[in-house]
Design a protein around this motif. Structure first.
Motif, PDB file in Angstrom:
ATOM      1  N   THR A 103      94.360  41.733  43.679  1.00  0.00           N
ATOM      2  CA  THR A 103      93.606  42.684  43.908  1.00  0.00           C
ATOM      3  C   THR A 103      93.313  43.142  45.484  1.00  0.00           C
ATOM      4  O   THR A 103      92.661  44.179  45.886  1.00  0.00           O
ATOM      5  CB  THR A 103      92.098  42.391  43.354  1.00  0.00           C
ATOM      6  OG1 THR A 103      91.455  41.468  43.824  1.00  0.00           O
ATOM      7  CG2 THR A 103      92.049  42.548  41.770  1.00  0.00           C
ATOM      8  N   THR A 104      94.025  42.217  46.312  1.00  0.00           N
ATOM      9  CA  THR A 104      93.944  42.210  47.658  1.00  0.00           C
ATOM     10  C   THR A 104      95.360  42.117  48.101  1.00  0.00           C
ATOM     11  O   THR A 104      96.381  41.464  47.422  1.00  0.00           O
ATOM     12  CB  THR A 104      92.993  41.580  48.375  1.00  0.00           C
ATOM     13  OG1 THR A 104      93.294  40.131  48.123  1.00  0.00           O
ATOM     14  CG2 THR A 104      91.693  41.794  47.810  1.00  0.00           C
ATOM     15  N   PRO A 131      85.708  46.193  40.338  1.00  0.00           N
ATOM     16  CA  PRO A 131      84.128  46.521  41.051  1.00  0.00           C
ATOM     17  C   PRO A 131      84.364  45.721  42.451  1.00  0.00           C
ATOM     18  O   PRO A 131      84.126  44.757  42.448  1.00  0.00           O
ATOM     19  CB  PRO A 131      83.315  46.379  40.220  1.00  0.00           C
ATOM     20  CG  PRO A 131      83.728  46.695  38.710  1.00  0.00           C
ATOM     21  CD  PRO A 131      84.948  45.922  38.886  1.00  0.00           C
ATOM     22  N   GLY A 132      84.232  46.677  43.443  1.00  0.00           N
ATOM     23  CA  GLY A 132      84.163  45.611  44.886  1.00  0.00           C
ATOM     24  C   GLY A 132      85.732  45.867  45.651  1.00  0.00           C
ATOM     25  O   GLY A 132      85.536  45.636  46.944  1.00  0.00           O
ATOM     26  N   SER A 133      86.715  46.286  44.816  1.00  0.00           N
ATOM     27  CA  SER A 133      87.970  45.746  45.394  1.00  0.00           C
ATOM     28  C   SER A 133      88.907  47.233  45.859  1.00  0.00           C
ATOM     29  O   SER A 133      89.602  47.402  46.313  1.00  0.00           O
ATOM     30  CB  SER A 133      88.852  45.048  44.501  1.00  0.00           C
ATOM     31  OG  SER A 133      89.295  45.936  43.534  1.00  0.00           O
ATOM     32  N   GLU A 134      87.955  48.313  45.711  1.00  0.00           N
ATOM     33  CA  GLU A 134      88.791  49.526  45.642  1.00  0.00           C
ATOM     34  C   GLU A 134      88.937  49.872  47.068  1.00  0.00           C
ATOM     35  O   GLU A 134      89.756  50.767  47.203  1.00  0.00           O
ATOM     36  CB  GLU A 134      87.422  50.702  45.251  1.00  0.00           C
ATOM     37  CG  GLU A 134      87.017  50.431  43.743  1.00  0.00           C
ATOM     38  CD  GLU A 134      85.881  49.781  43.681  1.00  0.00           C
ATOM     39  OE1 GLU A 134      85.283  49.643  42.525  1.00  0.00           O
ATOM     40  OE2 GLU A 134      85.373  48.970  44.671  1.00  0.00           O
ATOM     41  N   ALA A 135      88.375  49.410  48.203  1.00  0.00           N
ATOM     42  CA  ALA A 135      88.926  49.709  49.388  1.00  0.00           C
ATOM     43  C   ALA A 135      90.162  49.036  49.662  1.00  0.00           C
ATOM     44  O   ALA A 135      90.852  49.482  50.696  1.00  0.00           O
ATOM     45  CB  ALA A 135      87.726  48.916  50.486  1.00  0.00           C
ATOM     46  N   HIS A 136      90.703  47.967  48.766  1.00  0.00           N
ATOM     47  CA  HIS A 136      92.059  47.528  49.181  1.00  0.00           C
ATOM     48  C   HIS A 136      92.987  48.224  48.380  1.00  0.00           C
ATOM     49  O   HIS A 136      94.039  47.954  48.574  1.00  0.00           O
ATOM     50  CB  HIS A 136      91.905  46.048  48.672  1.00  0.00           C
ATOM     51  CG  HIS A 136      90.922  45.203  49.319  1.00  0.00           C
ATOM     52  ND1 HIS A 136      91.231  44.637  50.395  1.00  0.00           N
ATOM     53  CD2 HIS A 136      89.689  44.643  48.830  1.00  0.00           C
ATOM     54  CE1 HIS A 136      90.318  43.739  50.925  1.00  0.00           C
ATOM     55  NE2 HIS A 136      89.302  44.016  49.830  1.00  0.00           N
ATOM     56  N   LEU A 137      92.651  49.054  47.554  1.00  0.00           N
ATOM     57  CA  LEU A 137      93.697  49.857  46.667  1.00  0.00           C
ATOM     58  C   LEU A 137      95.041  50.299  47.600  1.00  0.00           C
ATOM     59  O   LEU A 137      95.969  50.300  47.049  1.00  0.00           O
ATOM     60  CB  LEU A 137      92.861  51.070  45.909  1.00  0.00           C
ATOM     61  CG  LEU A 137      93.742  51.425  44.597  1.00  0.00           C
ATOM     62  CD1 LEU A 137      92.672  51.923  43.520  1.00  0.00           C
ATOM     63  CD2 LEU A 137      94.500  52.613  44.851  1.00  0.00           C
ATOM     64  N   LEU A 171      87.452  55.891  40.026  1.00  0.00           N
ATOM     65  CA  LEU A 171      88.643  55.103  40.017  1.00  0.00           C
ATOM     66  C   LEU A 171      89.779  56.025  39.951  1.00  0.00           C
ATOM     67  O   LEU A 171      90.841  55.933  40.894  1.00  0.00           O
ATOM     68  CB  LEU A 171      88.500  54.122  38.963  1.00  0.00           C
ATOM     69  CG  LEU A 171      89.641  53.163  39.214  1.00  0.00           C
ATOM     70  CD1 LEU A 171      89.918  52.444  40.456  1.00  0.00           C
ATOM     71  CD2 LEU A 171      89.580  51.886  38.088  1.00  0.00           C
ATOM     72  N   ALA A 172      89.848  56.895  39.029  1.00  0.00           N
ATOM     73  CA  ALA A 172      91.296  57.728  38.887  1.00  0.00           C
ATOM     74  C   ALA A 172      91.348  58.649  40.195  1.00  0.00           C
ATOM     75  O   ALA A 172      92.687  58.916  40.565  1.00  0.00           O
ATOM     76  CB  ALA A 172      91.051  58.629  37.767  1.00  0.00           C
ATOM     77  N   ALA A 173      90.501  59.000  40.790  1.00  0.00           N
ATOM     78  CA  ALA A 173      90.514  59.825  41.891  1.00  0.00           C
ATOM     79  C   ALA A 173      91.184  59.003  43.207  1.00  0.00           C
ATOM     80  O   ALA A 173      92.107  59.474  43.822  1.00  0.00           O
ATOM     81  CB  ALA A 173      89.169  60.485  42.316  1.00  0.00           C
ATOM     82  N   ARG A 174      90.763  57.749  43.141  1.00  0.00           N
ATOM     83  CA  ARG A 174      91.313  56.809  44.070  1.00  0.00           C
ATOM     84  C   ARG A 174      92.706  56.839  44.067  1.00  0.00           C
ATOM     85  O   ARG A 174      93.582  56.676  45.049  1.00  0.00           O
ATOM     86  CB  ARG A 174      90.536  55.608  44.362  1.00  0.00           C
ATOM     87  CG  ARG A 174      89.044  55.581  44.802  1.00  0.00           C
ATOM     88  CD  ARG A 174      88.431  54.438  44.823  1.00  0.00           C
ATOM     89  NE  ARG A 174      86.883  54.416  45.209  1.00  0.00           N
ATOM     90  CZ  ARG A 174      86.734  54.219  46.384  1.00  0.00           C
ATOM     91  NH1 ARG A 174      87.412  53.715  47.380  1.00  0.00           N
ATOM     92  NH2 ARG A 174      85.478  54.219  46.987  1.00  0.00           N
ATOM     93  N   THR A 175      93.220  56.466  42.555  1.00  0.00           N
ATOM     94  CA  THR A 175      94.428  55.979  42.429  1.00  0.00           C
ATOM     95  C   THR A 175      95.425  57.384  42.532  1.00  0.00           C
ATOM     96  O   THR A 175      96.642  57.327  43.154  1.00  0.00           O
ATOM     97  CB  THR A 175      94.815  55.602  41.023  1.00  0.00           C
ATOM     98  OG1 THR A 175      94.124  56.504  39.975  1.00  0.00           O
ATOM     99  CG2 THR A 175      94.081  54.348  41.076  1.00  0.00           C
TER     100      THR A 175
END
Length: 451
Positions: A103-104, A131-137, A171-175
């Motif tokens: 996840t990172t 949850p919490g790892s979104e900034a690493h995506l 989450l979908a918007a981030r991907t």
């Protein structure tokens, strides 16, 4: 002097245009041409396999290798040996159940180091998001993962949290912002919790398969898939529904695709070959999540494949040691939910597909071209000029009996022990060279920038 390194000749070469006699011409690691057998050029090695079929190397885009951290469950060496023996030349490793999960970028580099020198076939990596790892995506995707996976229910391991189905739009918007495919294990936890509570209140026998099945009803998948599709429509994200078990999801996906939603979906050999009414009490090798459903549901999944709605068949190979499967007690509620079938998938699917009137082109569509397309593996899964010279000599008429103890998986656990199957890989070529599952590993990690 020979003008090619390898020419592989067969009366049954399965190309994107169908099955025909052909010579597959290989220079270096790539296919450079497919020609009529009489027009084959000189080559350092010319092999005529007669009536045996030549398929593109198969692709399994859903494998839990579990290394590092849970290598006692499975590992790169054992998993890729099993894949090579089956004619699978590329697998894509899931971000769990390894520790750390992928996840990172740091975890990604740990995963890469763990795979070094152990691969008998090529391997891609899915990334993960919790949850919490979104900034690493974005950085994780830039590092080379092929997409990212999320759960809408309990993943089974503490280090991989989940998202509420109704909260997937963010989450979908981030991907979508980084053009990554969002893969989703889609089951609705509210439906599962209610069903599980009802089963517990009834005092159902934990050794009965129905106890497990009744706690994961089709509605759990259908509601979560609908939420995934809503998120994709709202954001323009590209989404992939993992391991479809409930056939009620097929029309939902078909309708969304017809309306322009970018959605793909996979199912697995166990949902196409097993049926709930045939699972013996206590036979926890059959436990998986989502669960194996009844025979009518199984036939509806086959119809979804025939209609082209289901894009791919993948193993969801998720092995565990015997103690975690609770083979001694047969407790379906306590047992780990995962089926080990990586080495058996192509033969399982071919046995059932041929009985239903399908041909080898269908097998290739579902187990090579389809998974490669979902994972974005442009040089895999097809016999065309420019593709990697991943080839399988396949005997579609061979009959054999599964012996769990003889499989390359780390643990001799499979619901298919003793089954009689038809069709088997005879020789596997990875980038133009024969693969010996017990020989020196020659596979590579295939990152998104090198596909």
């Amino acid at each position: 002097m020979p003008t090619a390194d390898l020419v592989l000749v067969s009366r049954r070469v399965v190309t994107p245009d169908g099955e025909r006699p052909a010579a597959v011409v290989v220079v270096g690691e790539r296919i450079v041409d497919l020609v009529e057998p009489a027009a084959a050029p000189d080559a350092a090695t010319v092999t005529d396999v007669g009536d045996l079929a030549v398929l593109p190397g198969l692709v399994d885009a859903h494998v839990h290798v579990n290394e590092p951290g849970r290598t006692h469950w499975e590992g790169y060496a054992t998993a890729t040996r099993a894949a090579a023996a089956a004619g699978i030349t590329t697998l894509v490793d899931m971000p769990l159940n390894s520790i750390p999960p992928t996840t990172t970028v740091a975890a990604f580099e740990t995963k890469r180091a763990a795979a070094d020198g152990k691969l008998h076939v090529d391997v891609g990596l899915w990334g993960g998001v919790v949850p919490g790892s979104e900034a690493h995506l974005a950085d994780l995707y830039a590092a080379g993962v092929l997409g990212v996976k999320a759960f809408t229910c309990d993943s089974g391991v503490d280090e991989y949290g989940c998202y509420a189905p109704e909260g997937l739009a963010d989450l979908a918007a981030r991907t979508a912002a980084v053009d990554a495919t969002l893969l989703v294990h889609a089951e609705d936890p509210a439906v599962i919790d209610a069903a599980t509570a009802a089963v517990a209140a009834s005092g159902a026998d934990p050794r009965a398969y129905a106890t497990w099945l009744d706690g994961r009803p089709p509605a759990a998948e259908e509601r979560a898939i609908a939420a995934v599709l809503d998120a994709a429509r709202a954001t323009g994200a590209r989404v992939h529904a993992l391991h479809l078990s409930a056939a009620g999801g097929v029309p939902l996906i078909a309708a969304a695709r017809a309306a322009g939603t970018a959605v793909t979906v996979e199912t697995c050999p166990h949902y196409l070959t097993l049926a709930a009414e045939d699972v013996p009490d206590g036979a926890t090798a059959h436990k998986c999540a989502p669960p194996i459903r009844d025979a009518a549901n199984r036939e509806a999944l086959w119809a979804g494949l025939a209609a082209g709605t289901i894009d791919a068949i993948v193993s969801d190979h998720s092995p565990a040691p015997p103690d975690l499967k609770h083979l001694d007690t047969g407790d379906f509620v306590a047992a780990w939910g995962g089926i080990a079938s990586l080495q058996l998938g192509p033969s399982l699917v071919w046995t059932e597909a041929r009985r239903r009137g399908h041909d080898l082109s269908d097998l290739v569509t579902w187990m090579a071209a389809g998974p490669a397309r979902v994972a974005g593996l442009r040089r895999k899964g097809r016999l065309t000029a420019g593709a990697d010279a991943d080839l399988v000599v396949f005997d579609p008429d061979a009959t054999w009996t599964v012996d769990a103890a003889a499989l390359h998986h780390r643990h001799a656990i499979t619901p298919y022990d003793g089954w009689s199957l038809t069709g088997r890989a005879v020789t596997t070529y990875l980038r133009g060279r024969v693969v010996d599952p017990l020989g020196i590993p020659t596979g590579r990690l295939r990152l998104r920038g090198d596909l």
